[in-house]
Design an enzyme around this catalytic site. Structure first.
Site, mmCIF file in Angstrom:
data_model
loop_
_atom_site.group_PDB
_atom_site.id
_atom_site.type_symbol
_atom_site.label_atom_id
_atom_site.label_comp_id
_atom_site.label_asym_id
_atom_site.label_seq_id
_atom_site.Cartn_x
_atom_site.Cartn_y
_atom_site.Cartn_z
ATOM 1 N N ASN A 1 0.829 -1.194 0.000
ATOM 2 C CA ASN A 1 0.000 0.000 0.000
ATOM 3 C C ASN A 1 0.873 1.256 0.000
ATOM 4 O O ASN A 1 1.961 1.276 0.596
ATOM 5 C CB ASN A 1 -0.898 0.009 1.247
ATOM 6 C CG ASN A 1 -1.829 1.214 1.284
ATOM 7 O OD1 ASN A 1 -2.810 1.273 0.559
ATOM 8 N ND2 ASN A 1 -1.504 2.199 2.121
ATOM 9 N N ASP B 1 -3.990 21.784 9.509
ATOM 10 C CA ASP B 1 -4.488 20.750 8.598
ATOM 11 C C ASP B 1 -5.311 21.319 7.449
ATOM 12 O O ASP B 1 -5.596 22.511 7.394
ATOM 13 C CB ASP B 1 -5.313 19.726 9.380
ATOM 14 C CG ASP B 1 -4.950 18.301 9.023
ATOM 15 O OD1 ASP B 1 -4.830 18.006 7.816
ATOM 16 O OD2 ASP B 1 -4.782 17.478 9.939
#
Length: 676
Positions: free
Chosen positions: A228, A359
């Site tokens: 992944n 963020d």
């Protein structure tokens, strides 16, 4: 697409998409300010015609990519905003419009059986390229391993990692106890004092790396199917220590739990650079079992070359600029640890209190417990470039990566939810807060069926607010969508409320990762949609200029209100600016009180939003951004059917624990991102 980052940089320069900055610039806050300003300016070249029609309000933005050739404290040049416009994203993906890539995917996921030998050959040609997209593994060293550092030679402080926002890494500044990470082995630097570390190295993060992991069950597989690539942030902790931040629903976190169950540290490889398709592939929300390496190979037109890492049992992109190898501690506890709570217990081995971090939500994500990465090797090219990004109030670079996903993944979403004709993730929604959905309505409550389908569809399941419109409404036109909501969405009848999982970064949720989602059925109503016996009538009229003036005037007369705005860009919406802002417990309940006062009198406005003092309420995009981010319907919505009205009000002011309402608590509330 481009075979490595250097070729991509050259192409950007030749296209007038790059600014080279030769002066010394500090990775601590200064580079971010350059990038933040640039990302919100006009792009030198507009993207494809489809990008303009799919995002008419913002397709022109993004500025240029920036290459800082002499970052202070590092010999590695810094590249930022490389993917920060539609044109540059299209270049990175092979000079193709997102919708063109989506069309190719649509033809692959819904192939029609051939009706003749000629058609069979045509279909074979269509699928033949898929045979070439698997990764190309080689036991030879890659370009990413021209220079190898192991043992004491590893020094991550030589990398120009960014401190993006002033409070990054400063958990004391957002209300947490001091000294939580004291006495953790490996933190800091033997040649750097604590004072210098705090000034120059605190809160610096890797933000644009592909994180390569495998499931523990594949640890002995030479070609692990679970390979992944995710994109997670990593915080600099020391000379050879990082903190790994991932959300519980990410594949990397699932792999970590598999190694934790086994009782072994998890190998990890952190790759920076490589083929220009890799950063997008790492962010792409693929169906379970589909590796990002395959998606990257599909976009690249051929498989991604891989070589063996030097110190961990993983394959890594051979043409990357840099690779950081190491092992993630699995003796660490899980996130959800709050040292302010009396029953929190100890931080525990293998973990660090990571964050805060500015963020993509436009707010700081608050600190929490995450595992430590013990770095075993750092390899790089001779002339390596350090790619990075900053996230924050949109638009930033991640906005255009996300819009690529919106368009490219549309055919896959259609295989799950064929009723969706088109959709749009508006900038103000920061991806998980809002989605506008266009359907062709065939039966009563069709919109409700679609809502619940979306709330069960992969990463779309975390969407907080859905606006469902008919196919006659341009789903990419915000004003048209809001007008449809005003005319066809009676709040008491046509807003679906659902308890469910939310984005873990939703700070307004009363509990971590869970709260209320809203579905606004803005389709024209038909017989059979008389929910709770409420009849179907004519569409509600869009408020007139006189209606808006009346509502604004009355709102301004309410105690605690500084200003109010109702523009024709947001039909039916009233934005009220309250004299309240972040961390003001003395002003608790002010937003709810203002709503109660406004709803006591009749008004033509259907959706009333109370916002904080610092919100630019006359910019409807900014106002909606703070609305979506700062409310949870279980605590902050007030529904009103008095005075022959049908409307809903939202308290979207910043909150403190004293703003608890309806037995729904307020968690730690982050400040909005700012350089001030």
């Amino acid at each position: 697409m481009y075979a490595d980052l250097h070729r991509f940089v050259d192409a950007l320069a030749q296209s007038g998409e790059l600014i080279r900055i030769n002066s010394a610039v500090d990775p601590v806050l200064e580079i971010t300010q350059y990038a933040d300003t640039e990302s919100k300016s006009a792009a030198p070249n507009i993207g494809s015609s489809s990008s303009q029609s799919n995002d008419p309000a913002f397709a022109h933005l993004g500025g240029k990519a920036l290459l800082f050739e002499h970052p202070i404290g590092s010999d590695f040049p810094v590249l930022i905003n490389a993917f920060g416009s539609y044109r540059r994203m299209e270049m990175a993906l092979g000079n193709r419009a997102f919708d063109d890539i989506a069309q190719t995917i649509a033809e692959l996921v819904k192939p029609e059986p051939p009706r003749s030998i000629a058609e069979a050959f045509t279909k074979a040609k269509q699928f033949f390229p898929l045979l070439k997209i698997g990764p190309k593994r080689s036991n030879k060293p890659g370009a990413c391993q021209q220079i190898v550092h192991t043992g004491d030679a590893i020094d991550l402080t030589k990398l120009p990692m960014l401190r993006c926002w002033p409070l990054d890494g400063d958990f004391e500044a957002v209300g947490y106890p001091t000294g939580i990470n004291d006495n953790i082995a490996g933190l800091g630097h033997p040649d750097i004092s604590d004072e210098e570390w705090n000034a120059k190295y605190r809160g610096r993060f890797i933000t644009l790396a592909g994180i390569h992991t495998i499931h523990a069950d594949d640890r002995n597989d030479p070609k692990p199917k679970s390979h992944n690539i995710g994109m997670y942030r990593l915080q600099l902790l020391g000379k050879n220590r990082l903190a790994m931040h991932w959300h519980m629903h990410h594949d990397g976190a699932a792999h970590w739990r598999s190694w934790k169950k086994l009782g072994q540290p998890m190998p990890v490889a952190i790759a920076l650079g490589g083929q220009s398709v890799l950063p997008y592939a790492a962010t792409c929300p693929l169906p379970p079992g589909i590796s990002e390496l395959l998606m990257a190979g599909f976009l690249n037109g051929k498989g991604i070359p891989l070589c063996r890492a030097k110190t961990v049992p993983l394959w890594v992109p051979a043409d990357a600029e840099m690779i950081i190898e190491g092992f993630v501690r699995t003796d660490a506890g899980f996130p959800g640890w709050d040292p302010r709570q009396p029953d929190a217990g100890e931080l525990g081995d293998g973990a660090v209190f990571e964050g805060p971090f500015g963020d993509h939500t436009g707010f700081y994500s608050m600190p929490d417990r995450y595992p430590i990465v013990e770095v075993s090797a750092f390899t790089h090219r001779n002339n390596a470039i350090y790619p990075t990004t900053v996230v924050g109030l949109p638009p930033q670079e991640d906005y255009f990566l996300g819009k690529a996903t919106e368009r490219i993944m549309r055919p896959l979403l259609a295989t799950i939810l064929p009723d969706i004709k088109d959709y749009h993730l508006p900038m103000y929604g920061a991806f998980h807060n809002v989605a506008n959905i266009q359907i062709t309505k065939h039966y009563p409550l069709h919109a409700r069926t679609v809502m619940h389908g979306i709330w069960g569809a992969g990463q779309m399941a975390w969407t907080k607010n859905l606006f469902i419109v008919d196919d006659a409404v341009d789903v990419h036109d915000l004003t048209a969508v809001l007008a449809a909501a005003c005319q066809h969405c009676m709040p008491s009848r046509d807003i679906e409320q659902v308890n469910g999982a939310l984005d873990i970064l939703d700070h307004a949720a009363p509990r971590l990762g869970s709260g209320i989602k809203l579905g606004f059925d803005a389709t024209k109503k038909v017989i059979g949609e008389e929910i709770n016996g409420q009849p179907i009538g004519d569409p509600y009229p869009v408020p007139t200029a006189e209606d808006r003036i009346q509502a604004v005037t009355f709102a301004k007369s309410i105690a605690g209100v500084l200003d109010a705005s109702a523009t024709d860009n947001a039909p039916g919406w009233l934005f009220i600016q309250a004299d309240k802002d972040h961390n003001e417990p003395q002003n608790a309940k002010l937003g709810a009180t203002i709503l109660q006062a406004f709803l006591a009198e009749p008004s033509a406005m259907r959706f009333i939003v109370v916002l904080g003092r610092s919100v630019a309420i006359h910019d409807h995009h900014a106002a909606l951004f703070h609305w979506a981010a700062n409310f949870d319907a279980s605590r902050d919505a007030q529904w009103d059917q008095s005075n022959n009205c049908d409307r809903v009000g939202f308290d979207a002011t910043p909150k403190t624990p004293e703003d608890t309402r309806n037995s729904q608590p307020v968690r730690a509330w982050p400040p909005v991102l700012s350089f001030d």
